[in-house]
Write an enzyme that holds these catalytic residues in place. Sequence first.
Site, PDB file in Angstrom:
ATOM      1  N   HIS A   1       7.260 -27.117  -1.392  1.00  0.00           N
ATOM      2  CA  HIS A   1       6.604 -28.234  -2.081  1.00  0.00           C
ATOM      3  C   HIS A   1       5.414 -27.767  -2.912  1.00  0.00           C
ATOM      4  O   HIS A   1       4.631 -28.577  -3.385  1.00  0.00           O
ATOM      5  CB  HIS A   1       6.187 -29.285  -1.049  1.00  0.00           C
ATOM      6  CG  HIS A   1       7.378 -29.838  -0.322  1.00  0.00           C
ATOM      7  ND1 HIS A   1       7.980 -31.027  -0.668  1.00  0.00           N
ATOM      8  CD2 HIS A   1       8.129 -29.316   0.687  1.00  0.00           C
ATOM      9  CE1 HIS A   1       9.030 -31.232   0.117  1.00  0.00           C
ATOM     10  NE2 HIS A   1       9.146 -30.203   0.947  1.00  0.00           N
TER      11      HIS A   1
ATOM     12  N   GLU B   1       0.825  -1.213   0.000  1.00  0.00           N
ATOM     13  CA  GLU B   1       0.000   0.000   0.000  1.00  0.00           C
ATOM     14  C   GLU B   1       0.859   1.263   0.000  1.00  0.00           C
ATOM     15  O   GLU B   1       0.436   2.314  -0.452  1.00  0.00           O
ATOM     16  CB  GLU B   1      -0.912  -0.014   1.240  1.00  0.00           C
ATOM     17  CG  GLU B   1      -2.279   0.567   0.983  1.00  0.00           C
ATOM     18  CD  GLU B   1      -3.277   0.259   2.091  1.00  0.00           C
ATOM     19  OE1 GLU B   1      -4.174  -0.568   1.859  1.00  0.00           O
ATOM     20  OE2 GLU B   1      -3.161   0.833   3.182  1.00  0.00           O
TER      21      GLU B   1
ATOM     22  N   LYS C   1     -14.268   0.690  -3.424  1.00  0.00           N
ATOM     23  CA  LYS C   1     -15.299   1.094  -2.461  1.00  0.00           C
ATOM     24  C   LYS C   1     -16.405   1.857  -3.173  1.00  0.00           C
ATOM     25  O   LYS C   1     -17.591   1.618  -2.945  1.00  0.00           O
ATOM     26  CB  LYS C   1     -14.699   2.027  -1.389  1.00  0.00           C
ATOM     27  CG  LYS C   1     -13.777   1.352  -0.419  1.00  0.00           C
ATOM     28  CD  LYS C   1     -13.391   2.337   0.676  1.00  0.00           C
ATOM     29  CE  LYS C   1     -12.199   1.871   1.444  1.00  0.00           C
ATOM     30  NZ  LYS C   1     -11.613   2.912   2.297  1.00  0.00           N
TER      31      LYS C   1
HETATM   32  O1  PA5 Z   1      -3.241   1.508   6.049  1.00  0.00           O
HETATM   33  C1  PA5 Z   1      -4.340   2.006   5.852  1.00  0.00           C
HETATM   34  O2  PA5 Z   1      -4.517   3.218   5.945  1.00  0.00           O
HETATM   35  C2  PA5 Z   1      -5.545   1.157   5.512  1.00  0.00           C
HETATM   36  O3  PA5 Z   1      -5.213  -0.179   5.374  1.00  0.00           O
HETATM   37  C3  PA5 Z   1      -6.574   1.265   6.597  1.00  0.00           C
HETATM   38  O4  PA5 Z   1      -6.020   0.846   7.814  1.00  0.00           O
HETATM   39  C4  PA5 Z   1      -7.809   0.417   6.284  1.00  0.00           C
HETATM   40  O5  PA5 Z   1      -8.336   0.787   5.046  1.00  0.00           O
HETATM   41  C5  PA5 Z   1      -8.871   0.601   7.341  1.00  0.00           C
HETATM   42  O6  PA5 Z   1      -9.229   1.947   7.466  1.00  0.00           O
HETATM   43  P1  PA5 Z   1      -9.932   2.510   8.738  1.00  0.00           P
HETATM   44  O7  PA5 Z   1      -9.020   2.328   9.895  1.00  0.00           O
HETATM   45  O8  PA5 Z   1     -10.225   3.942   8.452  1.00  0.00           O
HETATM   46  O9  PA5 Z   1     -11.207   1.708   8.920  1.00  0.00           O
END
Ligand code: PA5
Length: 450
Positions: free
Chosen positions: A310, A289, A424
Site C-alpha cells: 500500500h 557491503e 568516518k
Molecule cells: O561488516 C563489517 O565489517 C562492518 O559492518 C562492521 O561490523 C562495522 O563497521 C562495525 O565495526 P566494528 O565491529 O569494528 O566496530
Amino acid sequence: MSNLKISDRFVKPFLPQNHLETELERAETARQTVLNRTGLGKEFLGWVTLPSQMNSEDLQTIRKAAETIQSHSQYLVVVGIGGSYLGARAVIEALTPEFSHPETQKKTVKILYAGHHLDADYHFRLLAFLENKEFSVNVISKSGTTTEPAIAFRLLLSLLERKYGKENIKNRVFATTDKSKGALKHLADEYGFPTFVIPDDVGGRYSVFTPVGLLPIAAAGFSINKLIDGAKQMESNLKSTSSKEGNLASLYAAMRNGLYGLGKTTEIFVSYQPTLNYLAEWWKQLFGESEGKNAKGIFPASVQFTTDLHSMGQYIQDGERKIMETVIKIETPKQDVYLTEKTDDNDGLNYLAGKKLSEVNQSAILGTLIAHKDGGVPCIEIILPTINEEVLGELMYFYEFACAISGYMLGVNPFDQPGVEDYKNNMFALLGKKGYEKRKEEILSHIGPT
Ligand code: PA5
C-alpha cells in the site's frame, strides 16, 4: 536434508534455462574458490567453518555469561553497529513475539540497542530510562575503535559506574572484540571485564555465529545450540552439493547474477512477517557491503508486505523495470486465527468464513507473485517451514555462503569494505580529531554555504 527450499517458477519466464545453466557453471567456479580459499579476501573465510568447528565448551561459556546477565538484569544493552549488532538483532526480533500472553511469557532479559547511530535524543532517553533499571552491557566491536559504539559505551559505562560503583560492574559488562588489539580490548582488560573474541578471519557481517551474535541471542533466552545446529546442517549441505546437483547457495547466486546481467540492478527482500524486518536489515548489510564496490553490485532493498503493497506496491508493479524480488515464504505460522461467520455480513467478509488468516496471507503472497511477474519483476521464492532457531541458523548461513559466491561471480572482494572509511575520515576532520586538520580544510573548500 535442508529445511530451506528455493523455487524458480517466477524467474524462469525471464531467465532462459541455458542462461541459468551458464550462471550455475560460474557459480560452481566461485563455490570452489570459496572452498579452496583461493579468491580475493581469502584471509576472511573463517566464517565458512564456524558452525562445524564450534565446540560445546565455547557454547557453554557463552550460555554461562548469558545466565549471569539473566540472574541480575532486566535489560541487556547491546552496543554495536553494522555487523556487530545486526545478526543478533535479526534473530532476536524474528523470535520475539510482539505481544505475549502473561502466562506464557518467559522471564528473560529484554534487549535494547545503542551505538548503532548518533542520535542524541535516543541516547538521552536510553540513559534516563536505564537510570532506575537493573541492566548489563554487551559492547561489541571487532576493531574496538568504531566511534558510534565507543561513544555509547562511554556514556553507559559512566552510568554503570555511578549506579553500581566501579568495583561492582565486572559481571555487568561483557566485551566482544579482537583478541589483543583495539581500545576496547585494552579498556576491558583494565577494568577486568569478561571478554569474548571475534576471530581475525571473520569479518563483522559474517560474525553472527561467533559471540558477536551468540551472546545477545542467548541472553534473550533463545537456543544458540539449535541455531548452530541449523547452520552446521547448511554448512554440510553447501560444501557437499555441487551447483549442478542443486546447491542452494549457488542457485540463488546464479539466479540473481543472471538477472543482474539482464538489467535487474535492484533486489528487494520481501517478507510477509513484521518480525523479519531486521533479518532484512542484516541481509541488506551482508549483500550491500560485500558486493557494492568497483562501481558494481546489485542494490539491496527491502519491503514488508502486505503493509508496503500500500506504499511501494505501485512502484514495484509499474515503475522502472530494474527490480527483482526475493520473497521469504513461511509455510506454517506458529499460531493461527480463524475467521468466523457474521450473521449480518455487514463487512462483506463472509466469503472468508472458515478460513485461517494464514490462508488469506498465502493468497496475498501468490497473488502478488503473479502480479509482479506479469509486471516484469522476476521473483525468487525462498520457502521455510517455520521460523525457529534452527531454521534461522540454516537461512543465515545459506545467505553468507551465497553472498560469497555471488561476490566472486561479480568479480569483487566480498569481504572488505573500503568505502565505509570515507565518511568516518570526514567526520573525524570536522570534529577536530588530531591528524585530520588538512582534510578538514580540503573537504570544506569544496562545498558552498548552506
Ligand atoms: O561488516 C563489517 O565489517 C562492518 O559492518 C562492521 O561490523 C562495522 O563497521 C562495525 O565495526 P566494528 O565491529 O569494528 O566496530
